[in-house]
Scaffold this motif. Sequence first.
Motif, PDB file in Angstrom:
ATOM      1  N   LEU A  30      -6.285   1.731 -18.817  1.00  0.00           N
ATOM      2  CA  LEU A  30      -5.101   0.919 -18.510  1.00  0.00           C
ATOM      3  C   LEU A  30      -5.400  -0.133 -17.449  1.00  0.00           C
ATOM      4  N   LEU A  31      -6.225   0.237 -16.451  1.00  0.00           N
ATOM      5  CA  LEU A  31      -6.515  -0.654 -15.322  1.00  0.00           C
ATOM      6  C   LEU A  31      -8.014  -0.874 -15.214  1.00  0.00           C
ATOM      7  N   PRO A  32      -8.630  -1.565 -16.148  1.00  0.00           N
ATOM      8  CA  PRO A  32     -10.093  -1.687 -16.158  1.00  0.00           C
ATOM      9  C   PRO A  32     -10.616  -2.458 -14.949  1.00  0.00           C
ATOM     10  N   ASN A  33     -11.684  -1.915 -14.352  1.00  0.00           N
ATOM     11  CA  ASN A  33     -12.415  -2.573 -13.260  1.00  0.00           C
ATOM     12  C   ASN A  33     -11.541  -2.824 -12.027  1.00  0.00           C
ATOM     13  N   LEU A  34     -10.522  -2.016 -11.831  1.00  0.00           N
ATOM     14  CA  LEU A  34      -9.648  -2.177 -10.669  1.00  0.00           C
ATOM     15  C   LEU A  34     -10.268  -1.463  -9.469  1.00  0.00           C
ATOM     16  N   THR A  35     -10.445  -2.176  -8.360  1.00  0.00           N
ATOM     17  CA  THR A  35     -11.056  -1.586  -7.165  1.00  0.00           C
ATOM     18  C   THR A  35     -10.250  -1.815  -5.891  1.00  0.00           C
ATOM     19  N   ARG A  36      -9.461  -2.870  -5.815  1.00  0.00           N
ATOM     20  CA  ARG A  36      -8.708  -3.199  -4.606  1.00  0.00           C
ATOM     21  C   ARG A  36      -7.223  -3.320  -4.918  1.00  0.00           C
ATOM     22  N   CYS A  37      -6.408  -3.073  -3.888  1.00  0.00           N
ATOM     23  CA  CYS A  37      -4.961  -3.128  -4.055  1.00  0.00           C
ATOM     24  C   CYS A  37      -4.500  -4.525  -4.466  1.00  0.00           C
ATOM     25  N   GLN A  38      -5.165  -5.562  -3.960  1.00  0.00           N
ATOM     26  CA  GLN A  38      -4.758  -6.929  -4.262  1.00  0.00           C
ATOM     27  C   GLN A  38      -4.899  -7.241  -5.756  1.00  0.00           C
ATOM     28  N   LEU A  77      -3.919  -5.548  -8.201  1.00  0.00           N
ATOM     29  CA  LEU A  77      -2.765  -5.111  -8.983  1.00  0.00           C
ATOM     30  C   LEU A  77      -1.898  -6.287  -9.430  1.00  0.00           C
ATOM     31  N   LYS A  78      -2.030  -7.429  -8.756  1.00  0.00           N
ATOM     32  CA  LYS A  78      -1.212  -8.597  -9.094  1.00  0.00           C
ATOM     33  C   LYS A  78      -1.522  -9.128 -10.487  1.00  0.00           C
ATOM     34  N   GLN A  79      -2.707  -8.817 -11.008  1.00  0.00           N
ATOM     35  CA  GLN A  79      -3.043  -9.321 -12.345  1.00  0.00           C
ATOM     36  C   GLN A  79      -2.158  -8.706 -13.428  1.00  0.00           C
ATOM     37  N   PHE A  80      -1.457  -7.612 -13.096  1.00  0.00           N
ATOM     38  CA  PHE A  80      -0.541  -6.980 -14.037  1.00  0.00           C
ATOM     39  C   PHE A  80       0.913  -7.353 -13.762  1.00  0.00           C
ATOM     40  N   GLY A  81       1.092  -8.417 -13.004  1.00  0.00           N
ATOM     41  CA  GLY A  81       2.432  -8.897 -12.688  1.00  0.00           C
ATOM     42  C   GLY A  81       2.758  -8.665 -11.225  1.00  0.00           C
ATOM     43  N   LEU A  82       3.254  -9.712 -10.565  1.00  0.00           N
ATOM     44  CA  LEU A  82       3.602  -9.590  -9.155  1.00  0.00           C
ATOM     45  C   LEU A  82       4.686  -8.540  -8.914  1.00  0.00           C
ATOM     46  N   PRO A  83       5.742  -8.454  -9.750  1.00  0.00           N
ATOM     47  CA  PRO A  83       6.733  -7.389  -9.530  1.00  0.00           C
ATOM     48  C   PRO A  83       6.123  -5.992  -9.627  1.00  0.00           C
ATOM     49  N   PHE A  84       5.161  -5.795 -10.556  1.00  0.00           N
ATOM     50  CA  PHE A  84       4.514  -4.494 -10.693  1.00  0.00           C
ATOM     51  C   PHE A  84       3.747  -4.145  -9.423  1.00  0.00           C
ATOM     52  N   ALA A  85       2.954  -5.089  -8.917  1.00  0.00           N
ATOM     53  CA  ALA A  85       2.168  -4.835  -7.710  1.00  0.00           C
ATOM     54  C   ALA A  85       3.071  -4.572  -6.500  1.00  0.00           C
ATOM     55  N   THR A  86       4.153  -5.326  -6.377  1.00  0.00           N
ATOM     56  CA  THR A  86       5.046  -5.170  -5.234  1.00  0.00           C
ATOM     57  C   THR A  86       5.788  -3.837  -5.282  1.00  0.00           C
ATOM     58  N   ASN A  87       6.311  -3.499  -6.455  1.00  0.00           N
ATOM     59  CA  ASN A  87       7.144  -2.298  -6.562  1.00  0.00           C
ATOM     60  C   ASN A  87       6.327  -1.010  -6.490  1.00  0.00           C
ATOM     61  N   ILE A  88       5.113  -1.014  -7.050  1.00  0.00           N
ATOM     62  CA  ILE A  88       4.350   0.234  -7.063  1.00  0.00           C
ATOM     63  C   ILE A  88       3.813   0.569  -5.670  1.00  0.00           C
ATOM     64  N   THR A  89       3.459  -0.440  -4.885  1.00  0.00           N
ATOM     65  CA  THR A  89       2.989  -0.170  -3.526  1.00  0.00           C
ATOM     66  C   THR A  89       4.129   0.182  -2.586  1.00  0.00           C
ATOM     67  N   ALA A  90       5.365  -0.098  -2.991  1.00  0.00           N
ATOM     68  CA  ALA A  90       6.523   0.229  -2.157  1.00  0.00           C
ATOM     69  C   ALA A  90       7.110   1.592  -2.494  1.00  0.00           C
ATOM     70  N   LEU A  91       6.516   2.314  -3.440  1.00  0.00           N
ATOM     71  CA  LEU A  91       7.036   3.625  -3.805  1.00  0.00           C
ATOM     72  C   LEU A  91       6.927   4.596  -2.641  1.00  0.00           C
ATOM     73  N   GLN A  92       7.920   5.465  -2.520  1.00  0.00           N
ATOM     74  CA  GLN A  92       7.930   6.506  -1.504  1.00  0.00           C
ATOM     75  C   GLN A  92       7.473   7.826  -2.131  1.00  0.00           C
ATOM     76  N   PRO A  93       6.961   8.763  -1.331  1.00  0.00           N
ATOM     77  CA  PRO A  93       6.479  10.041  -1.891  1.00  0.00           C
ATOM     78  C   PRO A  93       7.568  10.747  -2.693  1.00  0.00           C
ATOM     79  N   GLY A  94       7.199  11.155  -3.905  1.00  0.00           N
ATOM     80  CA  GLY A  94       8.126  11.843  -4.788  1.00  0.00           C
ATOM     81  C   GLY A  94       9.060  10.938  -5.555  1.00  0.00           C
ATOM     82  N   GLU A  95       9.081   9.648  -5.236  1.00  0.00           N
ATOM     83  CA  GLU A  95       9.984   8.711  -5.912  1.00  0.00           C
ATOM     84  C   GLU A  95       9.418   8.299  -7.266  1.00  0.00           C
ATOM     85  N   ARG A  96      10.296   8.164  -8.242  1.00  0.00           N
ATOM     86  CA  ARG A  96       9.910   7.689  -9.572  1.00  0.00           C
ATOM     87  C   ARG A  96      10.676   6.408  -9.877  1.00  0.00           C
ATOM     88  N   GLN A  97       9.955   5.452 -10.498  1.00  0.00           N
ATOM     89  CA  GLN A  97      10.581   4.159 -10.773  1.00  0.00           C
ATOM     90  C   GLN A  97      10.025   3.600 -12.072  1.00  0.00           C
TER      91      GLN A  97
END
Length: 466
Positions: free
Chosen positions: A158-166, A168-188
């Motif tokens: 799903l995430l080929p050759n992914l090594t750095r958090c930055q 994640l933006k290649q899969f959409g800026l909203p995806f990168a922003t929302n997934i890094t803002a997740l809290q423990p146990g939270e599902r979105q």
Amino acid sequence: MPPSIDGWKNMASNTPSARLFPLSVRLRVVLLALTLCLGLWLWQLPGYWGATGFAFALSLWQLGRLEQSISQERQRFQQFLVALKQGSSNDFIVQSYAPPDDMLEAYQQVSHALNAQKTDQATQLRYYQTLVESSPVPLFSLAEDNHIRLHNHAARHLLPNLTRCQELKQFGLPFATNITALQPGERQLLLFNDGTEQRQLMAQMTCLTTGQGSEKLFSLLDIQRELETAQLQAWQDLVRVLTHEMMNSITPIASLAKTAHNLAQHMQATVPTPDEDLRDLQDATATVARRADGLMQFVQRYRSLTLLPEPKIQTFSVLDLFQRCLSIFQPMHTSQHITCAIECQPKNLTLAADPHLLEQVIINLLRNAQQALEQSEVKPGAIRMQASINNKHELTLSLSDNGPGLESTKLSDIFLPFYTTKPQGAGIGLALARQIMTVHGGSITASNTAEGGAKFTLTFYGQKSI
């Protein structure tokens, strides 16, 4: 595996320490005792102060040597324990250290226990690694230094050759922003775009603390197909109920309207001079009968969404499928100066599906492209049909044009039943196309090309070879 007790005894008997240490300790203790006794005896005799001092000094020297010998043996024993921990105790016994015979059995039991524990831990580690690797849910972790680790094949797929958090933006800026803002146990529910298609993923995050620091563990569950299946099932149930109730109501109305129209015609034919009211009655009953027939045909068309036949899977050439569909529109394309190109890589690409149902999908897409090009100011119109294996080794078919394209705000709605942007459209074609792709275990997505035209992509999951 460690050797047997007899084997260890044989190895120990070949080392100098095994032969000399017990005898050396006994001899040193005996000599120390004799020297002390000699010193005490000389201390009682007058005039032997020098001999007495020498005897006591010799005793101290012997005591120091005994302590040094025991200290060296203790150090070798510590080195043996380290070697035992590292699994190299056998070599250490042969080369450096030989414990007494009465301790060999205890050492062997310890070695057996440690080796069994290591074997069990290695087996469990391989088991858990296999579980994680074979899990269909992509798993990856984000370290404190923003470094990303992909933990299984699904994540690397799903995430080929992914090594750095930055990245994640290649899969959409909203995806990168929302997934890094997740809290423990939270599902979105997140929108994921890998450049070929857009889908929804259920993301969940858990915090992990290890000896190397804390990490955030993410799981991504692809529920796009489940959502589409549930949505289509809901629409089918709704359409089935509505068409049933509408047909129950419209059928008697249509029958009564035809009867009333026939009666009005009969009355007009039998009355010598029909009046204006009778003519109005005839026109009214004719209108009601015509509209009732139109409503019945309207409902019958929508019933096709709930009457899709079971697909009959066959293996066929994708290139032949494209050519058969194109041949239907070729005369019309020629008269309207529309060019159509077919690209199939490789040319012998095959697909296991129902060819008749897929023809229905492609013909509908070709008709939509033709209608869009008729309204386009770009001349000449061009349609491109492509088939290939994408970077995820999935078979994809796409159809694009150089027309006006699709409104970005309506991309998520065009596959809904009854939704249409055409004045005379019924909103069935694309909804039926998505249903056909769903029963084939695939999906259909809409987007705009870089040039601005519309593009529809059919993705067949699981068909990764020709």
